[in-house]
Design an enzyme around this catalytic site. Structure first.
Site, PDB file in Angstrom:
ATOM      1  CB  VAL A  11      -6.131  -2.697   0.114  1.00  0.00           C
ATOM      2  CG1 VAL A  11      -4.961  -3.649  -0.077  1.00  0.00           C
ATOM      3  CG2 VAL A  11      -5.775  -1.331  -0.449  1.00  0.00           C
ATOM      4  CD  GLU A 158     -10.283   3.740  -2.858  1.00  0.00           C
ATOM      5  OE1 GLU A 158     -11.232   4.519  -2.992  1.00  0.00           O
ATOM      6  OE2 GLU A 158      -9.657   3.611  -1.796  1.00  0.00           O
ATOM      7  CE  LYS A 210       0.896   2.967  -1.604  1.00  0.00           C
ATOM      8  NZ  LYS A 210       0.074   2.867  -2.794  1.00  0.00           N
ATOM      9  CE1 TYR A 257      -6.474  15.959 -18.849  1.00  0.00           C
ATOM     10  CE2 TYR A 257      -4.958  14.295 -18.021  1.00  0.00           C
ATOM     11  CZ  TYR A 257      -5.698  14.834 -19.061  1.00  0.00           C
ATOM     12  OH  TYR A 257      -5.647  14.261 -20.304  1.00  0.00           O
ATOM     13  N   GLY A 259      -6.840  20.811 -10.961  1.00  0.00           N
ATOM     14  CA  GLY A 259      -8.186  20.664 -10.409  1.00  0.00           C
ATOM     15  C   GLY A 259      -8.283  21.287  -9.039  1.00  0.00           C
ATOM     16  CB  CYS A 266      -3.661   6.676  -0.739  1.00  0.00           C
ATOM     17  SG  CYS A 266      -4.359   5.041  -0.473  1.00  0.00           S
ATOM     18  CE  LYS A 327      -9.173   6.719  -7.790  1.00  0.00           C
ATOM     19  NZ  LYS A 327      -7.881   6.262  -8.226  1.00  0.00           N
TER      20      LYS A 327
HETATM   21  P1  NAD Z   1     -10.235   0.309   4.607  1.00  0.00           P
HETATM   22  O1  NAD Z   1     -10.482   1.226   5.721  1.00  0.00           O
HETATM   23  O2  NAD Z   1     -11.111   0.331   3.402  1.00  0.00           O
HETATM   24  O3  NAD Z   1     -10.223  -1.204   5.126  1.00  0.00           O
HETATM   25  C1  NAD Z   1      -9.640  -1.625   6.313  1.00  0.00           C
HETATM   26  C2  NAD Z   1     -10.445  -2.795   6.868  1.00  0.00           C
HETATM   27  O4  NAD Z   1      -9.757  -3.330   7.990  1.00  0.00           O
HETATM   28  C3  NAD Z   1     -11.845  -2.418   7.345  1.00  0.00           C
HETATM   29  O5  NAD Z   1     -12.796  -3.283   6.755  1.00  0.00           O
HETATM   30  C4  NAD Z   1     -11.780  -2.612   8.857  1.00  0.00           C
HETATM   31  O6  NAD Z   1     -13.005  -3.044   9.419  1.00  0.00           O
HETATM   32  C5  NAD Z   1     -10.723  -3.692   8.965  1.00  0.00           C
HETATM   33  N1  NAD Z   1     -10.085  -3.771  10.275  1.00  0.00           N
HETATM   34  C6  NAD Z   1      -9.702  -2.760  11.101  1.00  0.00           C
HETATM   35  N2  NAD Z   1      -9.105  -3.240  12.204  1.00  0.00           N
HETATM   36  C7  NAD Z   1      -9.136  -4.593  12.081  1.00  0.00           C
HETATM   37  C8  NAD Z   1      -8.672  -5.670  12.892  1.00  0.00           C
HETATM   38  N3  NAD Z   1      -8.094  -5.437  14.065  1.00  0.00           N
HETATM   39  N4  NAD Z   1      -8.857  -6.936  12.459  1.00  0.00           N
HETATM   40  C9  NAD Z   1      -9.467  -7.171  11.271  1.00  0.00           C
HETATM   41  N5  NAD Z   1      -9.907  -6.203  10.460  1.00  0.00           N
HETATM   42  C10 NAD Z   1      -9.744  -4.936  10.852  1.00  0.00           C
HETATM   43  O7  NAD Z   1      -8.713   0.569   4.170  1.00  0.00           O
HETATM   44  P2  NAD Z   1      -8.067   0.380   2.720  1.00  0.00           P
HETATM   45  O8  NAD Z   1      -8.404   1.548   1.856  1.00  0.00           O
HETATM   46  O9  NAD Z   1      -8.343  -0.999   2.224  1.00  0.00           O
HETATM   47  O10 NAD Z   1      -6.521   0.534   3.095  1.00  0.00           O
HETATM   48  C11 NAD Z   1      -5.832  -0.466   3.809  1.00  0.00           C
HETATM   49  C12 NAD Z   1      -4.337  -0.163   3.721  1.00  0.00           C
HETATM   50  O11 NAD Z   1      -3.904  -0.226   2.363  1.00  0.00           O
HETATM   51  C13 NAD Z   1      -3.973   1.246   4.213  1.00  0.00           C
HETATM   52  O12 NAD Z   1      -2.713   1.186   4.828  1.00  0.00           O
HETATM   53  C14 NAD Z   1      -3.865   2.027   2.918  1.00  0.00           C
HETATM   54  O13 NAD Z   1      -3.002   3.122   3.024  1.00  0.00           O
HETATM   55  C15 NAD Z   1      -3.303   1.012   1.966  1.00  0.00           C
HETATM   56  N6  NAD Z   1      -3.621   1.251   0.546  1.00  0.00           N
HETATM   57  C16 NAD Z   1      -4.850   1.662   0.198  1.00  0.00           C
HETATM   58  C17 NAD Z   1      -5.144   1.873  -1.152  1.00  0.00           C
HETATM   59  C18 NAD Z   1      -6.515   2.348  -1.572  1.00  0.00           C
HETATM   60  O14 NAD Z   1      -6.650   2.735  -2.739  1.00  0.00           O
HETATM   61  N7  NAD Z   1      -7.521   2.310  -0.735  1.00  0.00           N
HETATM   62  C19 NAD Z   1      -4.169   1.625  -2.133  1.00  0.00           C
HETATM   63  C20 NAD Z   1      -2.927   1.176  -1.716  1.00  0.00           C
HETATM   64  C21 NAD Z   1      -2.655   0.984  -0.377  1.00  0.00           C
END
Ligand code: NAD
Length: 462
Positions: A11, A158, A210, A257, A259, A266, A327
């Site tokens: 994100v 993603e 959300k 779909y 599966g 998430c 996916k």
């Molecule tokens: P991720 O694990 O890919 O990324 C999180 C990042 O934060 C990592 O790079 C980690 O090193 C960093 N991090 C951890 N602690 C830290 C700190 N103290 N200081 C600085 N950086 C730090 O997670 P993500 O998939 O990007 O998800 C992040 C948030 O967004 C989650 O709450 C998730 O639920 C939400 N979200 C994710 C998606 C998705 O498709 N991945 C979509 C919508 C919302």
């Protein structure tokens, strides 16, 4: 506008890059030194279609920077986005330690400024209702004075994250501060020029929006998985049922779909967290409890059918798996259904050889050498007793069936993504099992009956 992004994962990196693409000055901060090093050198740590072009351009033109030092990013910024992980704890609740810890650090940084300058701190992580208020309290306790906390949940998917971010169907901004709302609206206006709405609401409603969105979609998939399971027993074809109900605009065509269950970073975690938050509020969210239970079962069902097809054991059997990512179009394997399938296969004694176009390394980090990794989809099939399909990558949709038959020990497929037409597969001589659709006896086919001697042995397995 000067923007800081804390957390440079799926994100944070997409958010930072897309804001930079719109001309903002973005500094991303992460605690992972290795990741930050790679990003500075122009290497993307994740696979996300379309990200590379924006990333390279904005890095080159200096609008996108990376650091491990929080104050370098936060102090110059007007808006600070928290895109931090919120993983599930043992009891299903969201672990907010990263969010609250960073909020406290930001609070101390702001408190130490000789002249307080106004900032907007934005929760982009998916966080339980009430978190904006908690973050505000943490910042205040650290001594920060001039700030607002906004809830701005992210809806990107993603695999199409860049498109979703650049053209969101809606932007949700949760704040009771008019000033913060104006600032955030201005920031997002370039992304909604086609007229999609920016919805300003209170913080709690934004946070709940959300969870409600993800929980609804998880329940929709699960409902369809159950419809498919019943179709199998009653001799109906879920493909036809899907089209039959999807044309009803109240139902819609998407997410119908069936599966091998939902996965990813998430849906499972957000459904669990909403069940937990509801319980805490004295409400039992029964449909979501059932969604989690059914999904658990659905992730194992197909693999268990494979095991029972072979009489209860896969000892000495070679099982090819196509697709590891949760996916298509991502390398993300968090909560990937494929991994649940593989665990069942391994427990039954199988030798598993898997192929995925992008998620080999991410899987290797989880499963190590408990399975073998093929270099191509055909490589995985060499000498396989059965193929199990777990992810619907486009390249699996129209394979060379003749080559598949020549490579496999037996033409047997269990398809967890319903990629092929069951009748056609039977006519090609495959024993083909899918989800919620009829199974036809395979015919001995001339169409693909090429000689085994022509087997192409160039597909290697690593
Ligand atoms: P991720 O694990 O890919 O990324 C999180 C990042 O934060 C990592 O790079 C980690 O090193 C960093 N991090 C951890 N602690 C830290 C700190 N103290 N200081 C600085 N950086 C730090 O997670 P993500 O998939 O990007 O998800 C992040 C948030 O967004 C989650 O709450 C998730 O639920 C939400 N979200 C994710 C998606 C998705 O498709 N991945 C979509 C919508 C919302």
């Amino acid at each position: 506008m000067k923007i800081a992004i804390v957390g440079t994962g799926y994100v944070g990196l997409v958010t930072g890059t897309c804001f930079a693409e719109m001309g903002n000055d973005v500094c991303c901060v992460d605690i992972d030194d290795h990741k930050v090093d790679r990003l500075r050198q122009g290497q993307l740590p994740i696979y996300e279609p379309g990200l590379e072009v924006f990333f390279e351009r904005n890095l080159r033109e200096g609008r996108l920077r990376f650091t491990t030092v929080l104050e370098e990013a936060v102090l110059p910024a007007e808006v600070v986005f928290l895109a931090l992980p919120t993983p599930p704890r043992g009891d299903g609740s969201a672990d907010l330690s990263a969010v609250l810890q960073v909020a406290a650090q930001i609070g101390s940084l702001l408190a130490a400024e000789p002249e307080p300058r106004y900032r907007v701190i934005v929760n982009k992580s998916t966080v339980p209702v009430g978190t904006a208020a908690r973050v505000r309290r943490v910042l205040e306790e650290a001594g920060a004075v001039a700030f607002d906390v906004v809830s701005n949940p992210e809806f990107l998917r993603e695999g199409v994250a860049v498109d979703d971010f650049m053209k969101p169907e809606r932007v949700v901004i949760g704040t009771s501060s008019e000033h913060a709302a104006r600032l955030m609206t201005g920031l997002y206006e370039p992304f909604v020029r086609q007229g999609n709405p920016i919805l300003v609401m209170d913080e709690r409603s934004a946070e709940m929006t959300k969870y409600a969105a993800n929980a609804f979609l998880a329940a929709k998939i699960t409902f369809m998985n159950e419809v498919a399971n019943v179709c199998e027993r009653l001799g109906a074809n879920v493909d036809q049922v899907r089209i039959g109900i999807g044309t009803d605009s109240r139902i819609g065509k998407q997410f119908l779909y069936p599966g091998i269950g939902f996965g990813g970073s998430c849906f499972p975690k957000d459904v669990k967290a909403l069940v937990h938050t509801s319980n805490e509020a004295g409400y039992q969210f029964e449909i979501l409890e059932a969604t989690l239970r059914v999904n658990e079962r659905q992730r194992r069902r197909l693999a268990e059918e494979v095991v029972s097809h072979f009489g209860g054991t896969l000892k000495g059997r070679r099982v090819a798996v196509w697709g590891l990512a949760f996916k298509p179009n991502t390398d993300d394997v968090r909560e990937a259904p494929s991994h649940y399938v593989i665990e069942v296969l391994l427990a039954a004694g199988a030798d598993v050889v898997a192929y995925d176009p992008e998620a080999r390394e991410t899987t290797r980090q989880v499963l190590g050498d408990r399975i073998a990794y093929a270099e191509s989809e055909y490589g995985a099939l060499e000498g396989a007793d059965v193929l199990v399909i777990c992810t619907e990558w486009n390249e699996f949709r129209r394979p060379d069936f003749g080559r598949m038959k020549r490579l496999m020990k037996a033409p047997l497929i269990f398809d967890g993504r319903n990629l092929y037409d069951p009748k056609r597969m039977a006519s090609l001589g495959f024993d083909y099992h899918s989800i919620g659709r009829p199974h036809y006896e395979s015919e001995t086919s001339d169409v693909l009956a090429d000689e085994r001697s022509t087997v192409d042995r160039s597909d290697s397995v690593s």
